[in-house]
Design a protein around this motif. Structure first.
Motif, mmCIF file in Angstrom:
data_model
loop_
_atom_site.group_PDB
_atom_site.id
_atom_site.type_symbol
_atom_site.label_atom_id
_atom_site.label_comp_id
_atom_site.label_asym_id
_atom_site.label_seq_id
_atom_site.Cartn_x
_atom_site.Cartn_y
_atom_site.Cartn_z
ATOM 1 N N ARG A 44 0.820 -1.211 0.000
ATOM 2 C CA ARG A 44 0.000 0.000 0.000
ATOM 3 C C ARG A 44 0.853 1.261 0.000
ATOM 4 N N ASN A 45 1.899 1.306 0.830
ATOM 5 C CA ASN A 45 2.731 2.518 0.880
ATOM 6 C C ASN A 45 3.447 2.768 -0.437
ATOM 7 N N THR A 46 3.888 1.722 -1.097
ATOM 8 C CA THR A 46 4.524 1.895 -2.402
ATOM 9 C C THR A 46 3.518 2.474 -3.383
ATOM 10 N N PHE A 47 2.301 1.937 -3.376
ATOM 11 C CA PHE A 47 1.281 2.484 -4.264
ATOM 12 C C PHE A 47 1.012 3.955 -3.954
ATOM 13 N N LEU A 48 0.883 4.283 -2.675
ATOM 14 C CA LEU A 48 0.606 5.669 -2.294
ATOM 15 C C LEU A 48 1.752 6.592 -2.710
ATOM 16 N N SER A 49 2.995 6.087 -2.683
ATOM 17 C CA SER A 49 4.130 6.919 -3.105
ATOM 18 C C SER A 49 4.088 7.185 -4.608
ATOM 19 N N LEU A 50 3.533 6.240 -5.378
ATOM 20 C CA LEU A 50 3.392 6.451 -6.824
ATOM 21 C C LEU A 50 2.276 7.449 -7.120
ATOM 22 N N GLY A 51 1.225 7.389 -6.324
ATOM 23 C CA GLY A 51 0.121 8.323 -6.483
ATOM 24 C C GLY A 51 -0.932 7.920 -7.500
ATOM 25 N N ARG A 52 -0.648 6.877 -8.247
ATOM 26 C CA ARG A 52 -1.593 6.420 -9.274
ATOM 27 C C ARG A 52 -1.148 5.042 -9.765
ATOM 28 N N PRO A 53 -2.063 4.308 -10.392
ATOM 29 C CA PRO A 53 -1.641 3.039 -10.994
ATOM 30 C C PRO A 53 -0.728 3.314 -12.186
ATOM 31 N N LEU A 54 0.234 2.443 -12.418
ATOM 32 C CA LEU A 54 1.089 2.590 -13.589
ATOM 33 C C LEU A 54 0.331 2.089 -14.813
ATOM 34 N N PRO A 55 0.402 2.828 -15.912
ATOM 35 C CA PRO A 55 -0.401 2.477 -17.087
ATOM 36 C C PRO A 55 0.100 1.214 -17.795
ATOM 37 N N ASN A 56 -0.825 0.570 -18.483
ATOM 38 C CA ASN A 56 -0.538 -0.567 -19.367
ATOM 39 C C ASN A 56 0.017 -1.774 -18.643
ATOM 40 N N ARG A 57 -0.388 -1.943 -17.404
ATOM 41 C CA ARG A 57 -0.064 -3.154 -16.651
ATOM 42 C C ARG A 57 -1.110 -3.336 -15.565
ATOM 43 N N ARG A 58 -1.231 -4.545 -15.104
ATOM 44 C CA ARG A 58 -2.169 -4.850 -14.029
ATOM 45 C C ARG A 58 -1.509 -4.443 -12.714
ATOM 46 N N ASN A 59 -2.119 -3.524 -11.984
ATOM 47 C CA ASN A 59 -1.605 -3.031 -10.710
ATOM 48 C C ASN A 59 -2.354 -3.721 -9.574
ATOM 49 N N VAL A 60 -1.604 -4.403 -8.716
ATOM 50 C CA VAL A 60 -2.185 -5.121 -7.587
ATOM 51 C C VAL A 60 -1.535 -4.595 -6.309
ATOM 52 N N VAL A 61 -2.361 -4.264 -5.328
ATOM 53 C CA VAL A 61 -1.866 -3.786 -4.046
ATOM 54 C C VAL A 61 -2.166 -4.833 -2.986
ATOM 55 N N LEU A 62 -1.121 -5.250 -2.275
ATOM 56 C CA LEU A 62 -1.258 -6.177 -1.156
ATOM 57 C C LEU A 62 -1.272 -5.365 0.133
ATOM 58 N N THR A 63 -2.355 -5.485 0.883
ATOM 59 C CA THR A 63 -2.485 -4.744 2.136
ATOM 60 C C THR A 63 -3.327 -5.533 3.129
ATOM 61 N N ARG A 64 -3.042 -5.311 4.412
ATOM 62 C CA ARG A 64 -3.880 -5.905 5.467
ATOM 63 C C ARG A 64 -5.138 -5.071 5.689
ATOM 64 N N ASP A 65 -5.142 -3.843 5.194
ATOM 65 C CA ASP A 65 -6.263 -2.918 5.375
ATOM 66 C C ASP A 65 -7.442 -3.372 4.510
ATOM 67 N N LYS A 66 -8.431 -3.966 5.138
ATOM 68 C CA LYS A 66 -9.598 -4.499 4.420
ATOM 69 C C LYS A 66 -10.438 -3.402 3.772
ATOM 70 N N ASP A 67 -10.266 -2.155 4.213
ATOM 71 C CA ASP A 67 -11.048 -1.044 3.673
ATOM 72 C C ASP A 67 -10.335 -0.311 2.535
#
Length: 156
Positions: A44-67
Motif C-alpha cells: 500500500r505505501n509503495t502504491f501511495l508513493s506512486l500516487g496512481r496506478p502505472l499504465p498498461n499493466r495490471r496493478n495489484v496492491v497487497l495490504t492488510r487494510d480491508k477497507d
C-alpha cells in the motif's frame, strides 16, 4: 513466473521517507519495458508513493487494510493471493513485500546504484551463492549504475 524488480544502492537502500532517494530515468524506462503488459504487486505505501496506478499493466496492491480501495488497482490481502495471479508477476516493493517474497521469486531484475544514500527502507540482503547472474549491463547515465538479471540457483 514470479520476479522481483528493484533498484537499490550499495547499502541496499530502496527508499527514504517513502520516496526513491535518486532520480534515474534509465531505470524507470527499463521498469516500464519489463513490466508493461504484465502484473506488478506492491504494498500500500509503495502504491501511495506512486500516487496512481502505472499504465498498461495490471496493478495489484497487497495490504492488510480491508477497507483500502483505489481506482485502477486490484486489492489482495494475503501472500497466497499472489500465487493465484496469472502471467508474469513482478514484486514491485516495498521493503516488507520484498522480505516476504524473497524466497518465492524465480528471478530478480536488479538495478544497483553505485553510491550510498540515506535510507529508511532496504532491500533484503542476497547472496550470489543463491543467485546466478544471467546478465549484467552497465548503465549509460548518471548516477553510475548497473542492471542485473539474477536467476535463482537450483534449490536441491
Amino acid at each position: 513466473m514470479l520476479s522481483t524488480i528493484v533498484c537499490h544502492d550499495q547499502n541496499l537502500v530502496i527508499g527514504y521517507e517513502n520516496k526513491m532517494p535518486w532520480h534515474l530515468p534509465e531505470d524507470l524506462k527499463r521498469v516500464k519495458q519489463l513490466t508493461t503488459g504484465n502484473t506488478i504487486v506492491m504494498g500500500r505505501n509503495t502504491f501511495l508513493s506512486l500516487g496512481r496506478p502505472l499504465p498498461n499493466r495490471r496493478n495489484v496492491v497487497l495490504t492488510r487494510d480491508k477497507d483500502f480501495a483505489a481506482e485502477g488497482v486490484e486489492v489482495i490481502h494475503s501472500l497466497d493471493d499472489i500465487s493465484r495471479l496469472d502471467g508474469h508477476v513482478f514484486i514491485f516493493g516495498g521493503q516488507n513485500l520484498y522480505e516476504q517474497t524473497m524466497d518465492l521469486v524465480d528471478d530478480m531484475y536488479v538495478t544497483v546504484i553505485e553510491a550510498k544514500h540515506m535510507g529508511d527502507a532496504f532491500f533484503p540482503a542476497y547472496s550470489f551463492l543463491d543467485w546466478e547472474v544471467e546478465s549484467i549491463e552497465a548503465g549509460t547515465t548518471e548516477p553510475p549504475h548497473k542492471f542485473m538479471h539474477l536467476v535463482r540457483r537450483s534449490r536441491d
